[in-house]
Motif scaffolding. Structure first.
Motif, PDB file in Angstrom:
ATOM      1  N   ASN A  73      39.293 -19.451  48.610  1.00 33.86           N
ATOM      2  CA  ASN A  73      39.242 -19.139  50.021  1.00 33.86           C
ATOM      3  C   ASN A  73      38.120 -18.234  50.185  1.00 33.86           C
ATOM      4  O   ASN A  73      37.296 -18.272  51.328  1.00 33.86           O
ATOM      5  CB  ASN A  73      40.498 -18.398  50.391  1.00 33.86           C
ATOM      6  CG  ASN A  73      41.634 -19.460  50.520  1.00 33.86           C
ATOM      7  OD1 ASN A  73      41.233 -20.822  50.422  1.00 33.86           O
ATOM      8  ND2 ASN A  73      42.695 -19.092  50.822  1.00 33.86           N
ATOM      9  N   GLU A  74      37.798 -17.311  49.456  1.00 33.31           N
ATOM     10  CA  GLU A  74      36.659 -16.154  49.521  1.00 33.31           C
ATOM     11  C   GLU A  74      35.322 -16.829  49.643  1.00 33.31           C
ATOM     12  O   GLU A  74      34.391 -16.919  50.160  1.00 33.31           O
ATOM     13  CB  GLU A  74      36.773 -15.051  48.492  1.00 33.31           C
ATOM     14  CG  GLU A  74      35.550 -14.022  48.575  1.00 33.31           C
ATOM     15  CD  GLU A  74      35.762 -12.965  47.615  1.00 33.31           C
ATOM     16  OE1 GLU A  74      34.760 -12.165  47.424  1.00 33.31           O
ATOM     17  OE2 GLU A  74      36.819 -13.094  46.983  1.00 33.31           O
ATOM     18  N   VAL A 121      31.176 -20.957  54.673  1.00 31.91           N
ATOM     19  CA  VAL A 121      31.319 -20.867  56.248  1.00 31.91           C
ATOM     20  C   VAL A 121      30.540 -19.986  56.996  1.00 31.91           C
ATOM     21  O   VAL A 121      29.552 -20.401  57.659  1.00 31.91           O
ATOM     22  CB  VAL A 121      32.713 -21.099  56.622  1.00 31.91           C
ATOM     23  CG1 VAL A 121      32.846 -20.998  58.265  1.00 31.91           C
ATOM     24  CG2 VAL A 121      33.606 -22.304  56.378  1.00 31.91           C
ATOM     25  N   THR A 122      30.632 -18.655  56.428  1.00 33.40           N
ATOM     26  CA  THR A 122      29.781 -17.805  57.012  1.00 33.40           C
ATOM     27  C   THR A 122      28.148 -17.969  56.819  1.00 33.40           C
ATOM     28  O   THR A 122      27.228 -17.866  57.866  1.00 33.40           O
ATOM     29  CB  THR A 122      30.133 -16.437  56.155  1.00 33.40           C
ATOM     30  OG1 THR A 122      31.230 -16.092  56.476  1.00 33.40           O
ATOM     31  CG2 THR A 122      29.230 -15.363  56.900  1.00 33.40           C
ATOM     32  N   VAL A 167      22.805 -19.121  59.018  1.00 29.75           N
ATOM     33  CA  VAL A 167      21.633 -19.419  58.141  1.00 29.75           C
ATOM     34  C   VAL A 167      20.886 -20.598  58.885  1.00 29.75           C
ATOM     35  O   VAL A 167      21.777 -21.788  58.844  1.00 29.75           O
ATOM     36  CB  VAL A 167      21.874 -19.579  56.732  1.00 29.75           C
ATOM     37  CG1 VAL A 167      20.649 -19.916  56.031  1.00 29.75           C
ATOM     38  CG2 VAL A 167      22.316 -17.976  56.046  1.00 29.75           C
ATOM     39  N   ASP A 168      19.876 -20.517  58.962  1.00 28.63           N
ATOM     40  CA  ASP A 168      19.234 -21.961  59.359  1.00 28.63           C
ATOM     41  C   ASP A 168      19.109 -22.681  58.191  1.00 28.63           C
ATOM     42  O   ASP A 168      18.535 -22.519  57.084  1.00 28.63           O
ATOM     43  CB  ASP A 168      17.811 -21.594  59.861  1.00 28.63           C
ATOM     44  CG  ASP A 168      16.891 -22.880  60.304  1.00 28.63           C
ATOM     45  OD1 ASP A 168      17.349 -23.521  61.070  1.00 28.63           O
ATOM     46  OD2 ASP A 168      15.907 -22.942  59.648  1.00 28.63           O
TER      47      ASP A 168
END
Length: 478
Positions: free
Chosen positions: A308-309, A315-316, A321-322
Motif C-alpha cells: 500500500n505504501e 499514485v503520488t 510528476v510530469d
C-alpha cells in the motif's frame, strides 16, 4: 510383554517383512496388515494389545480418515505411530481421532524397541499439564503483542522470532520467507544463546537450492508446506548438520509452514530449536500450528502495508510528476511555490522564480516531428535539472514552458543561475535536430506578493526576452 499381541500396519510389503523379522520376538503374536481395512478385520477377530502404524508411503490426502477411524476404534488402547520427521503434520491430524504415542523415524533397532516397550507398558495416555497450557497461551499472547502496530516486514519477522523464544526450552527461533524473485531466504532469527543459523546452513538466501533443504526442518516445512519434527539431529541424514546442531546444544527442531495448506503456494516457515527432545501433546502441536498461522498473518499484513505504501508512492508520483520529462507537473509546482512563499515570509529570506521556454519549439515539431520534440523537452529538462541546486525545484508548467523555484536567492543570484542554465542548454546537442536555445525571465519575490502576481511578472520578463531576440535573460520589473 512377550504374552502381548501386536499389529503392524504399512502398505509396503518389504517393510512389513522386515518389521516382522526384527521385532516379532517382542510379542506373543505379531500380525501384519497392508491397509486400514485389513487391520480393522484383524482387530475384529483378535485382541490387539498394540497397534503400530508405520506412516511411510501412506498419503495423508487419501489415508488420513481411514487411519483416523482405526485409531478411534482403539478407544484409548495403545497405538504407536511411526512418523517420518518430514511429515509431522500427520501427528496433530491423527491425535484428533484418539490418543496415540509416536516415534519420529528413521529409527535404529534399539530406539524402536524402546518405543514399542514404552507403549506396551503405558497405563494411560499422556495429557498436557495445565502449566504447559498456560505457557502456550502466554506465548500466543506475546506473539500477538509483537505484531501490534508494526508494519515493517523485517521488524515484524524479528519481533516474531524474539517472542517465540519464550517457548519452554527454546534456544533459537527463525523465520524463512519466500522473497520476490521466488526463492527462500532467512528473514530473521533470534537466539538467547547466540546461536547463528546462517553458519549452520552456510547461507541465508537462495535456500531452495541448499543441499540441506530436505534435511533441516525449517527448510523442509517451507519447501513442502508440511510440519517437520526432528527429535534427534542424526535423523536428518546429514552428519555435518547433526554435529553442528548438537555442538550448539540443539536436540530437537520443529519446522512449521506459515499458515499454508499442503499444495498451496509456498510462503515460508517458522523454525524452533530446543535444547532437549520430548514428546508433544495435541494441544502443543495445535498451538505451534496456530502460532505459525498467526505469524503468517502478521507477515501478510506487513506485506500489504508495504504494498500500500508503494502504491501510494506511485499514485503520488503520478499526481505530482510530469510523465514526459520526469520533473514536477504544473499542479504540484503551484503547490511548491505556495509553500516556498510562506517559508520565505516566515523566515524573512529571499526567494526567486525563473521562467523559461524553448525558442521556436513549434518549428522543431513541424520540421522534425513530435517524437523529436518530445526528446528535446526531455533533454532540456535533464540539462536544467543537472544545473540546479538540490533545493531548487524544476516544474513543467506548459507545453515547452518551465518554471524554476529558487529558494534563499536574490534577484542578482537568480540572474546568474538563469544565465548558467541558458549557456548549458545552448551548448547541448539535441538528438534528431539542431541545437536549440531558451529564453528566460527572472523575478524576486516582493513583500506581500502572491504566487499569481509573481508568475505574471516572470511571464512579462520572459516576453521581453523573446522580443529582445531570444536566447537571453531578462529581469522582471518591481
Amino acid at each position: 510383554m512377550a504374552q502381548q499381541i501386536g499389529l503392524f500396519l504399512n502398505p509396503v510389503g518389504q517393510r512389513r517383512v522386515d518389521f516382522q523379522g526384527m521385532y516379532a520376538d517382542m510379542f506373543a503374536r505379531l500380525f501384519i496388515a497392508d491397509g486400514s481395512e485389513q487391520a480393522t478385520d484383524l482387530m475384529g477377530q483378535e485382541r490387539v494389545d498394540l497397534l503400530i502404524i508405520d506412516l511411510e508411503r501412506f498419503d495423508r490426502s487419501f489415508d488420513l480418515e481411514a487411519l483416523g477411524e482405526l485409531i478411534g476404534r482403539r478407544a484409548g488402547a495403545p497405538v504407536l505411530v511411526l512418523c517420518p520427521f518430514s511429515s509431522a503434520g500427520w501427528l496433530p491430524a491423527l491425535m484428533k481421532f484418539g490418543p496415540i504415542g509416536y516415534a519420529i523415524t528413521p529409527l535404529d533397532e534399539g530406539d524402536l524397541r524402546a518405543a514399542i516397550t514404552t507403549q506396551l507398558e503405558a497405563t494411560e495416555p499422556a495429557v498436557t499439564h495445565p502449566d504447559d497450557l498456560r505457557a502456550l497461551l502466554a506465548l500466543r499472547t506475546r506473539l500477538q503483542q509483537a505484531l501490534v502496530d508494526v508494519d515493517d516486514l523485517t521488524t515484524v519477522a524479528e519481533q516474531i522470532c524474539v517472542a517465540l523464544c519464550d517457548a519452554a526450552g527454546a534456544v533459537h527461533a527463525s523465520l524463512f520467507r519466500m522473497d520476490v524473485p521466488g526463492d527462500l531466504q532467512l528473514e530473521a532469527q533470534y537466539s538467547p544463546t547466540g546461536l547463528n543459523l546462517t553458519r549452520v546452513l552456510h547461507r541465508s538466501d537462495r535456500l531452495l537450492q541448499s543441499p540441506l533443504r530436505h534435511a533441516f526442518p525449517g527448510l523442509v516445512a517451507a519447501c513442502s508446506n508440511e510440519m517437520a519434527l526432528l527429535d534427534a539431529p542424526a535423523k536428518a541424514g546429514e552428519p555435518e548438520l547433526a554435529l553442528s546442531l548438537v555442538d550448539k546444544g540443539v536436540e530437537m527442531v520443529v519446522g512449521l509452514p506459515l499458515g499454508s495448506a499442503p499444495g498451496s503456494a509456498l510462503a515460508g516457515s517458522l523454525c524452533l530449536m530446543f535444547g532437549r527432545a520430548r514428546q508433544f501433546s495435541l494441544d502443543e502441536l495445535d498451538s505451534f500450528v496456530a502460532l505459525a498461522q498467526l505469524a503468517g498473518f502478521g507477515l501478510r499484513m506487513a506485506a500489504v502495508a508495504r504494498e500500500n505504501e508503494a502504491l501510494l508512492g506511485r499514485v503520488t508520483h503520478l499526481a505530482t510528476v510530469d510523465a514526459l520529462t520526469g520533473v514536477s507537473n504544473r499542479r504540484h509546482g503551484e503547490h511548491l511555490l505556495e509553500l516556498e512563499i510562506k517559508r520565505a515570509r516566515r523566515y524573512k529570506v529571499p526567494a526567486a522564480l525563473i521562467g523559461f521556454d524553448i525558442d521556436r519549439f513549434k518549428a522543431i515539431n513541424d520540421q522534425f516531428g513530435y517524437p523529436v520534440g518530445d526528446a528535446a523537452l526531455r533533454t532540456v529538462a535533464g540539462v536544467v535539472q543537472a544545473t540546479l541546486r538540490t533545493s531548487d525545484a524544476l516544474i513543467r508548467s506548459g507545453g515547452e514552458e518551465f518554471l524554476i523555484i529558487v529558494p534563499h536567492t536574490s534577484a542578482i543570484d537568480a540572474l546568474k543561475i538563469a544565465e548558467k542554465i541558458r549557456v548549458a542548454v545552448a551548448q547541448t546537442d539535441i538528438a534528431g535536430c539542431d541545437r536549440l536555445t531558451i529564453s528566460l525571465g527572472v523575478a524576486q519575490l516582493a513583500d506581500q506578493e502572491s504566487a499569481d502576481a509573481l508568475m505574471l511578472r516572470v511571464d512579462a520578463a520572459l516576453s521581453r526576452a523573446k522580443r529582445a531576440g531570444r536566447n537571453c535573460v531578462e529581469l522582471a520589473m518591481s
